[in-house]
Design a protein around this motif. Structure first.
Motif, PDB file in Angstrom:
ATOM      1  N   SER A 209       0.831  -1.209   0.000  1.00  0.00           N
ATOM      2  CA  SER A 209       0.000   0.000   0.000  1.00  0.00           C
ATOM      3  C   SER A 209       0.863   1.254   0.000  1.00  0.00           C
ATOM      4  N   HIS A 210       1.934   1.241   0.809  1.00  0.00           N
ATOM      5  CA  HIS A 210       2.814   2.404   0.878  1.00  0.00           C
ATOM      6  C   HIS A 210       3.535   2.632  -0.449  1.00  0.00           C
ATOM      7  N   PRO A 215       3.858   6.878  -5.404  1.00  0.00           N
ATOM      8  CA  PRO A 215       3.760   7.405  -6.776  1.00  0.00           C
ATOM      9  C   PRO A 215       2.384   7.968  -7.100  1.00  0.00           C
ATOM     10  N   LEU A 216       1.339   7.386  -6.533  1.00  0.00           N
ATOM     11  CA  LEU A 216       0.005   7.928  -6.787  1.00  0.00           C
ATOM     12  C   LEU A 216      -0.129   9.339  -6.226  1.00  0.00           C
ATOM     13  N   ALA A 217       0.425   9.554  -5.039  1.00  0.00           N
ATOM     14  CA  ALA A 217       0.370  10.894  -4.453  1.00  0.00           C
ATOM     15  C   ALA A 217       1.156  11.888  -5.305  1.00  0.00           C
ATOM     16  N   ARG A 372      10.277  -9.475   1.213  1.00  0.00           N
ATOM     17  CA  ARG A 372       9.592  -8.541   0.319  1.00  0.00           C
ATOM     18  C   ARG A 372       9.662  -7.121   0.870  1.00  0.00           C
ATOM     19  N   PHE A 373      10.040  -6.202   0.011  1.00  0.00           N
ATOM     20  CA  PHE A 373      10.124  -4.766   0.297  1.00  0.00           C
ATOM     21  C   PHE A 373      11.234  -4.423   1.295  1.00  0.00           C
ATOM     22  N   TYR A 374      12.108  -5.387   1.594  1.00  0.00           N
ATOM     23  CA  TYR A 374      13.207  -5.053   2.502  1.00  0.00           C
ATOM     24  C   TYR A 374      14.324  -4.385   1.714  1.00  0.00           C
TER      25      TYR A 374
END
Length: 432
Positions: A209-210, A215-217, A372-374
């Motif tokens: 989600s983060h 990028p959406l923001a 993941r995401f680390y």
């Protein structure tokens, strides 16, 4: 004749002989009485002999001693007493388990319990090996009221783990209210894998989600700026559109990586069976990443034995693995100016290693690199366009190919990532 039939026949024969002995002894008693009547024997002596004979004659022909004798003769094992059965059952359980008396003293412990509680000893109070107040209080309460209890607790030393303790009181004879507790069975269930999976799921959702929200923001902010204050500013519009394009590509890469992980996990149980030449795969990766290496001033060296070096695998997935490893070496270890790729044969395996001469990775980060995401350096990773999923994808693809991923790194000297796969003979060498 079967053993059971012969045992029954012998028992019946013994019983018949005992009955016959009763008649003989009875007749002897009558004979003694006649001797007294005819004054052939002293009455006092006859009384003693008659009492002994009559007592022997009246002994019942009990079945139990005969059966026991036959059991000993036939080699049947002796029955195990209840107090011996419980410890044996506890020691046979696969999960960690302790048998305690009503006071909390350890009566038996299986090997799994000894592995879980290293200081547990038979004959010591359980509090010597376990210092969890909730569990000790539950043991005392269950021994007092005979009610089973279940306690979940966490331990931080020597490692973080979550456990569940099942406390079950054991009463002698049929279960009834008010019966005293004879023993307490204390069993343990390791909840650590389950809790870690739950935590990984929560972290994955939060991180995904983060990563998507950022990028959406940025896109939303730039769109509002272009629609408002920068509507007629050509320079700002060009600059903002470039950043928006980068953010859109980053979001696209993230979604592609998430979909790739999903597909790999879906087929994790299916091992690829196509025959793939690793030299060809690495050559393709080197050619594809050559422009990136030249852009960063990094030489990509490739050393390999005489081709082919074949493995069972999926070509596209193997290309993805080595593209990720070489690209990471160029982006994060390219400061050394050289990246070395090597293929070596070790027994029946083919080992591909990718080494860089960059800053290296601190030891505390190495075990978590495939999470993941680390990221070791989040800001630098995002600047390089990383999604934080590259090594997670590598790990899952290598696992699907039944291979092993190795990571070695020394701060200041660089890092080496290796992939070990089972090698196969090429088609033209089979049967030679």
């Amino acid at each position: 004749m079967a053993l059971g039939e012969s045992s029954q026949l012998a028992e019946d024969t013994l019983r018949e002989r005992l009955v016959g002995a009763r008649w003989i002894l009875g007749a002897a008693a009558l004979g003694l009485g006649g001797a007294v009547w005819t004054d052939a024997l002293d009455p006092s002596v006859a009384f003693v002999i008659g009492a002994l004979v009559a007592g022997a004659a009246l002994l019942p022909a009990r079945k139990r001693p005969v059966a026991a004798a036959l059991a000993r003769f036939s080699g049947e094992p002796k029955p195990v007493r209840t107090e011996e059965r419980l410890p044996a059952l506890v020691r046979a359980l696969p999960d960690p388990a302790l048998l305690l008396d009503a006071r909390g003293t350890v009566l038996a412990a299986n090997l799994s319990a000894v592995g879980l509680l290293a200081s547990v000893r038979v004959g010591d109070p359980v509090s010597f090996a376990m210092r969890v107040p909730e569990v000790l209080e539950a043991i005392r309460a269950s021994a007092a009221d005979g009610v089973a209890r279940r306690i979940e607790f966490a331990e931080r030393v020597p490692i973080d783990r979550w456990l569940r303790a099942d406390i079950v009181p054991i009463r002698p004879g049929p279960a009834r209210d008010g019966a005293p507790t004879e023993a307490v069975l204390l069993g343990f269930v390791d909840l650590t894998p389950q809790r870690r999976v739950e935590q990984m799921r929560v972290d994955f959702i939060a991180n995904a989600s983060h990563e998507l929200r950022t990028p959406l923001a940025s896109l939303s902010g730039f769109i509002e700026t272009l629609q408002g204050p920068a509507r007629n500013d050509a320079n700002a519009r060009e600059r903002f559109l470039k950043i928006m394009g980068e953010q859109a590509r980053r979001m696209s890469r993230l979604i592609d990586d998430l979909l790739s992980l999903s597909r790999i996990e879906l087929n994790a149980h299916l091992r690829p069976e196509a025959e793939i030449d690793l030299v060809s795969v690495i050559s393709h990766v080197r050619d594809a990443l050559g422009p990136l290496g030249r852009e960063r001033g990094v030489e990509i060296a490739f050393e390999h034995p005489q081709p082919p070096v074949n493995v069972r695998g999926d070509r596209d997935e193997l290309i993805r693995v080595f593209e990720n490893l070489v690209e990471n070496a160029l982006k994060y270890g390219g400061a050394g100016g050289r990246v070395e790729i090597a293929i070596a044969r070790e027994g029946g395996d083919a080992v591909v290693s990718v080494r860089d001469y960059g800053p290296g990775i601190a030891p505390e980060h190495v075990p978590r690199l495939t999470e993941r995401f680390y990221r070791v350096d989040t800001a630098h990773s995002r600047e390089q366009g990383g999604t934080g999923l590259g090594l997670a994808i590598v790990k899952h693809i290598v696992a699907r190919h039944r291979g092993k991923l190795g990571i070695e790194s020394v701060p200041g000297e660089g890092s080496t990532f290796s992939v070990r796969l089972s090698a196969t003979l090429p088609a033209d060498h089979k049967g030679k």
